[in-house]
Design an enzyme around this catalytic site. Structure first.
Site, short mmCIF file in Angstrom:
data_model
loop_
_atom_site.label_atom_id
_atom_site.label_comp_id
_atom_site.label_asym_id
_atom_site.label_seq_id
_atom_site.Cartn_x
_atom_site.Cartn_y
_atom_site.Cartn_z
N GLU A 252 0.88 -1.17 0.00
CA GLU A 252 0.00 0.00 0.00
C GLU A 252 0.92 1.21 0.00
O GLU A 252 1.57 1.51 1.00
CB GLU A 252 -0.93 -0.05 1.22
CG GLU A 252 -1.86 -1.27 1.14
CD GLU A 252 -2.77 -1.47 2.35
OE1 GLU A 252 -2.53 -0.86 3.39
OE2 GLU A 252 -3.72 -2.26 2.23
N GLU A 388 4.12 13.03 -5.25
CA GLU A 388 3.44 13.13 -3.96
C GLU A 388 4.17 14.12 -3.04
O GLU A 388 5.40 14.06 -2.90
CB GLU A 388 3.41 11.75 -3.29
CG GLU A 388 2.66 11.73 -1.98
CD GLU A 388 2.71 10.36 -1.30
OE1 GLU A 388 3.80 9.78 -1.19
OE2 GLU A 388 1.66 9.87 -0.86
P1 NAD Z 1 8.72 5.04 4.14
O1 NAD Z 1 8.62 4.19 2.93
O2 NAD Z 1 9.86 5.97 4.26
O3 NAD Z 1 8.79 4.14 5.46
C1 NAD Z 1 7.79 3.20 5.77
C2 NAD Z 1 8.40 2.09 6.62
O4 NAD Z 1 9.35 1.38 5.84
C3 NAD Z 1 9.13 2.59 7.86
O5 NAD Z 1 8.89 1.67 8.91
C4 NAD Z 1 10.58 2.54 7.41
O6 NAD Z 1 11.51 2.40 8.46
C5 NAD Z 1 10.59 1.32 6.52
N1 NAD Z 1 11.64 1.29 5.49
C6 NAD Z 1 12.22 2.34 4.86
N2 NAD Z 1 13.14 1.89 3.97
C7 NAD Z 1 13.12 0.53 4.04
C8 NAD Z 1 13.82 -0.50 3.36
N3 NAD Z 1 14.73 -0.25 2.41
N4 NAD Z 1 13.54 -1.79 3.68
C9 NAD Z 1 12.61 -2.07 4.61
N5 NAD Z 1 11.92 -1.14 5.29
C10 NAD Z 1 12.17 0.15 5.01
O7 NAD Z 1 7.33 5.78 4.25
P2 NAD Z 1 6.91 6.87 5.32
O8 NAD Z 1 7.60 8.15 5.00
O9 NAD Z 1 7.03 6.28 6.68
O10 NAD Z 1 5.33 7.00 5.01
C11 NAD Z 1 4.80 7.87 4.08
C12 NAD Z 1 4.46 7.16 2.78
O11 NAD Z 1 3.56 6.09 3.04
C13 NAD Z 1 3.75 8.06 1.80
O12 NAD Z 1 4.27 7.84 0.52
C14 NAD Z 1 2.31 7.58 1.86
O13 NAD Z 1 1.53 7.84 0.71
C15 NAD Z 1 2.49 6.13 2.10
N6 NAD Z 1 1.29 5.54 2.68
C16 NAD Z 1 0.50 4.72 1.91
C17 NAD Z 1 -0.67 4.19 2.43
C18 NAD Z 1 -1.58 3.30 1.61
O14 NAD Z 1 -2.45 2.66 2.20
N7 NAD Z 1 -1.45 3.24 0.30
C19 NAD Z 1 -1.05 4.48 3.73
C20 NAD Z 1 -0.23 5.31 4.48
C21 NAD Z 1 0.94 5.83 3.94
#
Ligand code: NAD
Length: 484
Positions: A252, A388
């Protein structure tokens, strides 16, 4: 200072190094967080494997559903603890966290208990040869040890959205909350102990993504599947990590969601809806609207009214009941959003309102505040209209007719959510059908039915969760064919 420890095999354990969890409202420290190193991630995965192969693997669906309902009850009993942790980590208004985040966490557990309890599997009577018949039916089994990696914007809501169906299906889980919001997952671990979820069934490892617990989980050979909510860029990295072992992933991801406002809409209801969809949670919801396409006859009116609504938002401390908007999550995210604000102006945008750092009060000067922002004068060719932002900002762009509106809305690499605002019900359905998005709302936004499919197209995700769609991801099936 408060300590957020890892939760492995039913016990809270230290990790090294530790890092600081910060309150985005004023930059003050909330807790010291214990990062899980590779050895601790190994221990969590091993504990989850033992639990899967132990008594948990033999529990009945009815027993698991009973436990899920008990978790929901306990979430309600411990609502204040969850609320405090969530609000300290995110800075969101307390009223909203209570109504949305904590309530949805309980609802997630109850919904997936109901869905799992009601689930059957398909069967076919197959005819072959000269009067031959065979009976085919599918048996569901847990996917196995599932990595649940979640973001910071709705930490508890999004974690429980995945944890509940994973447990309902009999899996064991290693959770990696966001480094920005470790609090509510830690409180939830205490709740799981109190309710009697056996050791090892749910483990929580803290830390970061790349080079830390998040990445360690994605290539760990003991992980049978990865469910992830977060940015599209991280989704790409996780997909690459999971590819060599061909592990299933459910993603997601990000959005660049359009609203399509037709001249025949109910203007009051539409502006109310747009105000929520653009600015809710400081624009930090994957479903938030960042592109508002408005039919020309009502363009000026919508722009004027939405600007007034943006200006009336009240920024401040979460416990103040008059406050309607909190800060961004971090200094880094504030810099990113401000870069988008600068980019919009460089592209020639007219700033209707906002465009910079919000000065709320002297005591909150170290918080990560930005102004709610609206632009006109941009087109789909501009980067801020394509990428975004994940902040409280949107571009208003005019259109003439339905075909043009649909083309503009679908002109995106993302495909998460759209909202259509019209009084013509046929148009509402028609336009919704033409949206290349996982969700299309008509005359509403963020109204969620938890049994319906949720997910995105294109860069917005892979697969669907929600209701029985979640069961499809969190189980493997074996089709049994019996010749009669
Ligand atoms: P992010 O991708 O930076 O981090 C999300 C999670 O992934 C965190 O726990 C982070 O530590 C982990 N992570 C980061 N890099 C990783 C890697 N290489 N391997 C494994 N894990 C890793 O996202 P964010 O900044 O925390 O959240 C915002 C984003 O999430 C926005 O793009 C938003 O649109 C998206 N989002 C999507 C939904 C949906 O349902 N489609 C819902 C909420 C948020």
């Amino acid at each position: 200072m408060k300590q957020y420890r890892n939760f492995v095999d039913g016990a809270f354990v230290d990790g090294t190094p530790t890092f600081l969890d910060v309150n985005p409202v004023d930059g003050s420290p909330v807790a010291e967080v214990h990062e899980a190193d590779a050895a601790l991630v190994d221990a969590a995965v091993a504990a989850a494997r033992r639990a899967l192969e132990g008594p948990w693997g033999r529990t009945t669906t009815a027993e698991r559903c009973r436990l899920l309902r008990a978790v929901a009850d306990e979430i309600e009993d411990r609502a204040e603890d969850l609320l405090c942790a969530e609000v300290a980590d995110t800075g969101k208004p307390e009223r909203i966290a209570r109504q949305l985040d904590v309530a949805r966490a309980a609802a997630n557990f109850r919904t997936f208990a109901d869905v799992a309890a009601a689930e059957g599997t398909e069967s076919f009577l197959t005819e072959f040869g000269e009067g031959g018949r065979a009976f085919n039916y599918a048996v569901r089994k847990p996917l196995g040890v599932v990595a649940v990696i979640v973001p910071w914007n709705l930490p508890l809501l999004l974690l429980t959205w995945k944890l509940a169906p994973a447990l309902a299906c009999g899996n064991t889980v290693v959770v990696k909350p966001s480094e920005e919001t470790p609090g509510s997952a830690t409180v939830l671990a205490e709740i799981l102990v109190d309710v009697g979820i056996p050791p090892g069934v749910v483990n929580v490892v803290h830390g970061f993504g790349k080079g830390s617990s998040g990445e360690f989980l994605t290539w760990h050979p003991g992980i049978d599947g990865i469910t992830f909510t977060g940015s599209s860029a991280t989704g790409t990295a996780i997909m690459a990590a999971a590819a060599p072992r061909v592990r299933p992933v459910s993603f997601e991801l990000g959005g660049k969601n359009p609203a399509l406002v037709f001249a025949d809409c109910d203007l009051d209801a539409t502006v109310d809806g747009l105000t929520r969809s653009v600015f809710a949670n400081t624009g930090q919801v994957c479903l938030c609207t960042e592109r508002v396409y408005v039919q020309r006859p009502v363009f000026d009116q919508v722009a004027e009214r939405l600007t007034a609504a943006a200006r009336s938002l009240r920024l401040g401390r979460p416990h103040d009941p008059a406050v309607t908007m909190g800060p961004l999550i971090s200094a880094e995210h504030q810099r990113k959003v401000l870069r988008s604000y600068a980019l919009a102006e460089k592209a020639g945008a007219t700033v209707l309102t906002g465009g910079g750092i919000a000065s709320v009060s002297d005591e909150l000067a170290d918080g990560f505040w930005v102004e709610p922002t609206l632009w006109t004068g941009l087109t789909n060719a501009d980067t801020v209209v394509r990428e975004e932002i994940f902040g409280p900002a949107a571009a208003l762009i005019p259109f003439d007719d339905e075909d043009e509106a649909v083309a503009l809305a679908n002109d995106s690499e993302y495909g998460l959510a759209a909202s259509v605002w019209t009084s013509d019900i046929s148009r509402g359905h028609r336009v919704a059908h033409r949206m290349n998005t996982g969700i299309a709302w008509v005359n509403t936004w963020f109204l969620r039915e938890l049994r319906s499919p949720f997910g995105g197209m294109g860069r917005s995700g892979l697969g669907r969760e929600g209701g029985r769609h979640s069961l499809d991801f969190y189980t493997e099936t074996t089709n049994v064919c019996v010749a009669l």
